[in-house]
Design an enzyme around this catalytic site. Structure first.
Site, PDB file in Angstrom:
ATOM      1  N   CYS A   1      13.439 -17.377  -9.690  1.00 61.01           N
ATOM      2  CA  CYS A   1      12.095 -16.879  -9.952  1.00 61.01           C
ATOM      3  C   CYS A   1      12.158 -15.469 -10.537  1.00 61.01           C
ATOM      4  O   CYS A   1      12.932 -14.628 -10.081  1.00 61.01           O
ATOM      5  CB  CYS A   1      11.288 -16.866  -8.647  1.00 61.01           C
ATOM      6  SG  CYS A   1       9.657 -16.108  -8.790  1.00 61.01           S
TER       7      CYS A   1
ATOM      8  N   GLN B   1      -7.422  -4.789  -6.944  1.00 65.40           N
ATOM      9  CA  GLN B   1      -6.074  -4.340  -6.604  1.00 65.40           C
ATOM     10  C   GLN B   1      -5.366  -5.444  -5.833  1.00 65.40           C
ATOM     11  O   GLN B   1      -5.963  -6.129  -5.010  1.00 65.40           O
ATOM     12  CB  GLN B   1      -6.130  -3.061  -5.775  1.00 65.40           C
ATOM     13  CG  GLN B   1      -6.728  -1.862  -6.500  1.00 65.40           C
ATOM     14  CD  GLN B   1      -5.817  -1.298  -7.587  1.00 65.40           C
ATOM     15  OE1 GLN B   1      -4.636  -1.667  -7.691  1.00 65.40           O
ATOM     16  NE2 GLN B   1      -6.360  -0.413  -8.403  1.00 65.40           N
TER      17      GLN B   1
ATOM     18  N   CYS C   1       6.346 -18.130  -0.703  1.00 64.41           N
ATOM     19  CA  CYS C   1       6.450 -16.822  -1.342  1.00 64.41           C
ATOM     20  C   CYS C   1       6.283 -15.747  -0.277  1.00 64.41           C
ATOM     21  O   CYS C   1       5.192 -15.593   0.277  1.00 64.41           O
ATOM     22  CB  CYS C   1       5.398 -16.662  -2.429  1.00 64.41           C
ATOM     23  SG  CYS C   1       5.447 -15.027  -3.217  1.00 64.41           S
TER      24      CYS C   1
ATOM     25  N   ASP D   1      -8.662   5.509 -13.481  1.00 62.23           N
ATOM     26  CA  ASP D   1      -7.703   4.450 -13.140  1.00 62.23           C
ATOM     27  C   ASP D   1      -7.659   3.449 -14.288  1.00 62.23           C
ATOM     28  O   ASP D   1      -8.193   2.343 -14.194  1.00 62.23           O
ATOM     29  CB  ASP D   1      -8.129   3.776 -11.837  1.00 62.23           C
ATOM     30  CG  ASP D   1      -7.162   2.666 -11.408  1.00 62.23           C
ATOM     31  OD1 ASP D   1      -6.041   2.612 -11.950  1.00 62.23           O
ATOM     32  OD2 ASP D   1      -7.550   1.855 -10.551  1.00 62.23           O
TER      33      ASP D   1
ATOM     34  N   CYS E   1      10.645 -11.441  -8.306  1.00 66.26           N
ATOM     35  CA  CYS E   1      11.307 -10.427  -7.478  1.00 66.26           C
ATOM     36  C   CYS E   1      12.665 -10.075  -8.065  1.00 66.26           C
ATOM     37  O   CYS E   1      13.612 -10.858  -7.965  1.00 66.26           O
ATOM     38  CB  CYS E   1      11.468 -10.917  -6.039  1.00 66.26           C
ATOM     39  SG  CYS E   1       9.906 -11.060  -5.143  1.00 66.26           S
TER      40      CYS E   1
ATOM     41  N   CYS F   1      -0.748   2.296 -13.122  1.00 60.55           N
ATOM     42  CA  CYS F   1       0.265   1.266 -12.882  1.00 60.55           C
ATOM     43  C   CYS F   1       1.396   1.387 -13.892  1.00 60.55           C
ATOM     44  O   CYS F   1       2.236   0.496 -13.999  1.00 60.55           O
ATOM     45  CB  CYS F   1      -0.362  -0.125 -12.946  1.00 60.55           C
ATOM     46  SG  CYS F   1      -1.130  -0.506 -14.525  1.00 60.55           S
TER      47      CYS F   1
END
Length: 414
Positions: A67, A251, A145, A346, A70, A372
């Protein structure tokens, strides 16, 4: 086969070995490790760990290694968080900015309330749901997950049945954007072929609605168009309860949101008026309104409408004035922001260079930047610094656990 020592972790989460012929990238490796494999175009394929790092830990996901979600699940907690802090430091250094960088705010596993699950037909013709494989368009089916809220994971079998209805056209590549809200699961589906397929047929819509009802979804929508709603999806922003727009931004992790909001609110205490730019449906607006009157603006009309409706759900707040406005094409000017002693912004990943240039010309004494993307934050920070602001401190926030992404909150003062 070639053997190298990993020197560092790059910005995308891959290990990097510096060699006389240039850097070699190796996925799922750690600094100090000796690795072996075939190298093609500067990347090591099928990496063998010859000498593991003392910081290597056992991964917890059954999809680990395949995957693409991660990249760093194999790294011990402390050095992993230190690396995220270092990414912020490096981004600021490229703009020659020095400031206090606090320790990275960690979030627990199993807390992500918003995930995007891709749907495809498997070899047996049945729908499968999952995430993209590492550096590939191939889909890795999700069994469990450890990052996601367990309530979303539990719903995956029902979401797989739901996905069947959106696969009727061969060009469709649906993505189910699943969000856990106060009233249950909200699912917005994108990627359904419309041009050649004409969108969903009446039969497919009926099957999708029936599957949503069987799964007890709060709402099912198609690219923001509600197909069926059993309960209005709602979220809490400070003292307010807000009806989340279909397909609206939220978020990803409540604990990360709390960390960013609390720092923004603390920074503006004592001001008489504050602006909240790129406000969405009011993530920061409502908490800020417990301190001072707020001017809020965002390009999403649906978000602004939800924000306005949420004003009546809370008591004890200062006045809120909200406007739907494209802050890239029509940024708020110093005249628009007159009287605002503090400004919170933001923006999306692209940053807010047009709006930041206008903020620089205001009389605001405090600016809080939430981002971000450390690179675009650093670029925008340079604009403010050259206008006379000082970047007082930055707090990295690990909202996207075990990924290479890092969020941050920066506080500027004149």
């Amino acid at each position: 086969m070639e053997t190298f020592r990993i020197d560092r972790i790059g910005g995308q989460g891959d290990g990097i070995a510096e060699t006389p012929n240039g850097p070699v990238f190796a996925s799922l490796t750690l600094p100090g490790e000796t690795v072996r494999g075939e190298v093609r175009d500067g990347r090591m394929e099928t990496v063998e760990i010859v000498t593991p790092s003392a910081d290597r830990i056992a991964p917890v996901s059954p999809q680990y290694g395949d995957c693409g979600g991660c990249a760093l699940q194999h790294w011990a907690h402390t050095p992993y968080l230190d690396w995220k802090r270092e990414q912020v430091q490096l981004a600021l250094a490229r703009e020659r900015i020095e400031t206090e960088i606090e320790r990275t705010v960690a979030v627990p596993a199993g807390t992500r309330r918003r995930v995007a699950l891709h749907a495809r037909r498997g070899e047996d013709g049945q729908a499968i749901l999952g995430f993209k494989a590492r550096r590939s368009w191939r889909l890795v089916e999700v069994v469990a997950c450890p990052v996601a809220d367990p309530r979303i994971v539990q719903a995956i079998p029902a979401l797989r049945r739901l996905a069947e209805a959106f696969l009727e056209h061969p060009k469709s590549a649906p993505t189910l954007h699943a969000t856990w809200t106060l009233t249950g699961l909200d699912v917005d589906v994108t990627g359904v072929e419309r041009r050649s397929g004409g969108g969903l047929s009446g039969d497919a819509r009926s099957r999708a609605i029936a599957a949503a009802q069987a799964a007890d979804l709060a709402r099912l929508s198609l690219a923001g168009e509600t197909l069926v709603m059993a309960r209005q999806p709602k979220v809490a922003f400070g003292p307010a309860t807000v009806a989340l727009p279909a397909g609206g931004f939220l978020q990803a992790v409540p604990q990360a949101e709390d960390a960013m909001v609390s720092r923004a609110v603390a920074a503006v205490k004592g001001v008489r008026r504050v602006a909240d730019l790129f406000c969405g449906a009011g993530t920061f607006t409502f908490p800020l309104a417990t301190v001072a009157p707020v001017i809020a603006a965002d390009a999403s009309k649906a978000g602004i409408d939800a924000l306005k409706a949420g004003i009546n759900t809370a008591k004890g707040m200062k006045a809120i004035v909200a406007e739907a406005r494209d802050l890239f094409r029509r940024p708020l000017t110093p005249f628009d922001l007159k009287g605002c002693e503090a400004i919170v912004f933001d923006p999306p990943r692209a940053g807010a260079v047009e709006q930041t240039a206008q903020i620089a010309g205001t009389k605001a004494g405090v600016v809080v930047g939430v981002s971000c993307n450390p690179q675009t934050f650093a670029r925008d920070a340079r604009v403010l610094i050259e206008a006379g602001f000082r970047l007082e401190r930055v707090t990295p926030v690990d909202q996207f656990l075990w990924s290479a992404h890092v969020e941050l909150v920066g506080v500027f003062r004149r």
